[in-house]
Write an enzyme that holds these catalytic residues in place. Structure first.
Site, PDB file in Angstrom:
ATOM      1  CG  ASP A 100      -1.871   1.084   1.346  1.00 42.34           C
ATOM      2  OD1 ASP A 100      -1.657   2.127   0.692  1.00 42.34           O
ATOM      3  OD2 ASP A 100      -2.863   0.929   2.083  1.00 42.34           O
ATOM      4  CG  HIS A 101       3.260   4.024  -3.130  1.00 47.19           C
ATOM      5  ND1 HIS A 101       4.213   4.436  -2.226  1.00 47.19           N
ATOM      6  CD2 HIS A 101       3.817   4.207  -4.352  1.00 47.19           C
ATOM      7  CE1 HIS A 101       5.278   4.871  -2.872  1.00 47.19           C
ATOM      8  NE2 HIS A 101       5.068   4.737  -4.169  1.00 47.19           N
ATOM      9  NE  ARG A 102      -4.022   3.932   1.350  1.00 47.61           N
ATOM     10  CZ  ARG A 102      -5.167   3.473   1.839  1.00 47.61           C
ATOM     11  NH1 ARG A 102      -6.188   4.298   1.984  1.00 47.61           N
ATOM     12  NH2 ARG A 102      -5.316   2.207   2.160  1.00 47.61           N
TER      13      ARG A 102
END
Ligand code: CAO
Length: 447
Positions: free
Chosen positions: A419-421
């Site tokens: 999850d690139h967040r």
């Protein structure tokens, strides 16, 4: 039935008022206090409410009309006998008559016409300054904002349609939001959502058209199992919420495989099957300890991360009823035999449909191994609220250049989705590199 004439009330000192909005039409049934006409003077705007419930039989003014005296008839209202007000003394809710401050809307005073003198009288209240641009001073989305320039009728309409008036450009005098603006806004939103998915559109997700497959051949309709429905919902939620990045690498597991083969006899004695999976779980737990960013969850407040200091790893199991993910707890504290035993037991339990809720809770990270099935690579979907997942494909012997020659090595294809967040490329890269290192030289796992 009696027909009552609704007249222009006291103009509040104004020489002239203009009919700027007629939100009703002939034949409409109006309730007591519904806005019938919006009048505007130079300094104020007033919504003229229905003095009683009834049906509109005639509208005697049109938008743009200028009225210079009170008592001018504006509508004819057919009123049911029992709701006429002759002789009635009961308190009637006073009208809404505001633009700039909804709190000023109800003032019990005299009514708009002789017949209804027990009713309240609309009052003109000051308009907001013409120089104030509507879009700049609207900050709330609940449509009660005092600086949304719209009357009660439009506010009510917006409420009913779920429209945030602060986003609606007003086309009325001094950018007043009129009902057509709300209608136009809604139409635009619907058009956007219908066009969603087309280039440049920012609307909702377009729905997949319903196709009649019988036109093309024989079909069967099969009920989805509960697990299949849950999996579908979880996958969609994750796919829609999580900005996924997937990165790839191969681990050279030649030595790990030699070691694993050397354990087979002991495995037979213990009654435990040793596959590459317990090594993978162990290596992941160690790499997570060293790269704690991947051992987090996003806090629901959007302001924090939840850092987990335990290392529970979920393992995807392919079962006849669908995909299940039992969780192996405290993987960092367990040895390979213990992990192999637990993997076997949980996978068995999953295939028998006997996993408990507890067996499937509390994961920090997931390993999805398709190695026994085949394939060179796949991009797994993060199992939210976890922030990373490892996809493992089938190991194969490949020629690897060792500086002097090509040597046959067993390479295990790995795909890490995150999850690139929560996880940056650097974090993902460091985790993957460490994982490959641990699998390529298992001595690192015991150090
Ligand atoms: N490469 C090559 N061979 C592999 C391998 C790999 N990456 N991983 C396992 N194998 C081999 C094993 O060594 C074993 O062979 P041997 O008996 O010769 O040692 C054989 O494949 C069968 O293994 P297994 O399936 O019995 O056990 P496992 O530990 O490899 O896997 C489990 C356990 C539960 C992960 C697996 O059974 C499973 O269900 N995998 C599917 C997961 C899945 O569906 N993921 C997709 C999720 S998204 O839709």
């Amino acid at each position: 039935m009696a027909v009552e004439i609704v007249r222009v009330p006291d103009l509040g000192g104004a020489d002239e008022v203009e009919v700027i909005e007629i939100p009703v039409k002939v034949g409409d049934q109006v309730a007591l206090d519904d806005t019938m006409v919006v009048l505007e003077s130079e300094k104020a705007t007033m919504e003229l409410p229905a003095p009683f419930a009834g049906r509109i039989v005639k509208i005697l003014v049109t938008e743009g009309d200028k009225i210079t005296a009170e008592g001018v008839p504006i509508m004819e209202l057919e009123v049911e006998a029992e709701s006429t007000v002759a002789g009635e003394t009961e308190a009637i809710p006073s009208p809404s008559q505001e633009l700039t401050d909804p709190d000023l809307t109800r003032k019990p005073e005299s009514n708009v016409q002789a017949k209804a003198e027990t009713k309240s009288k609309p009052q003109l209240v000051p308009n907001k300054p013409a120089s104030t641009p509507v879009a700049d001073d609207i900050t709330t989305a609940d449509n009660t904002a005092t600086d949304v320039y719209a009357g009660p009728y439009v506010r009510r309409l917006a409420r009913e349609l779920g429209v945030d008036l602060s986003r609606v450009p007003g086309s009325g005098p001094r950018q007043r939001i009129i009902k057509e603006d709300v209608q136009k806004f809604v139409k635009q939103r619907i058009a956007n959502s219908q066009n969603a998915g087309s280039p440049g559109s920012g609307g909702a997700i377009p729905s997949v058209p319903d196709i009649d497959f019988t036109k093309f051949g024989d079909i069967e309709t099969l009920a989805m199992s509960k697990i299949a429905k849950l999996t579908a919902a979880n996958m969609q939620r994750s796919w829609l919420n999580v900005p996924h990045v997937t990165q790839f690498d191969d681990a050279d597991i030649t030595e790990l495989e030699e070691f694993r083969q050397s354990l087979k006899a002991e495995g037979d004695r213990r009654g435990v099957k040793i596959t590459p999976v317990p090594f993978l779980l162990k290596a992941c737990a160690l790499a997570l300890q060293e790269n704690s960013v991947l051992n987090r969850a996003l806090h629901s407040d959007g302001q924090h991360f939840v850092q987990k200091n335990y290392f529970n790893i979920g393992m995807a199991v392919d079962t006849p009823k669908g995909l299940m993910v039992p969780v192996i707890r405290d993987v960092n504290q367990k040895g390979i035999w213990e992990l192999a035993t637990e993997i076997f037991e949980l996978a068995d339990k999953a295939r028998a449909g006997k996993l408990t809720v507890n067996d499937m809770q509390g994961g920090c990270f997931t390993v999805s191994s398709l190695g026994a099935i085949g394939g060179r690579g796949f991009t797994p979907i993060v199992n939210t609220p976890e922030v990373a997942i490892l996809g493992v494909s089938k190991a194969a012997i490949q020629p690897v250049w060792n500086g002097a020659e090509f040597a046959p090595r067993k390479l295990l294809p790995l795909a890490l989705s995150y999850d690139h967040r929560a996880v940056n490329g650097g974090d993902g890269g460091r985790f993957m590199t460490r994982l490959v290192e641990l699998l390529s030289d298992i001595r690192g796992m015991v150090m």
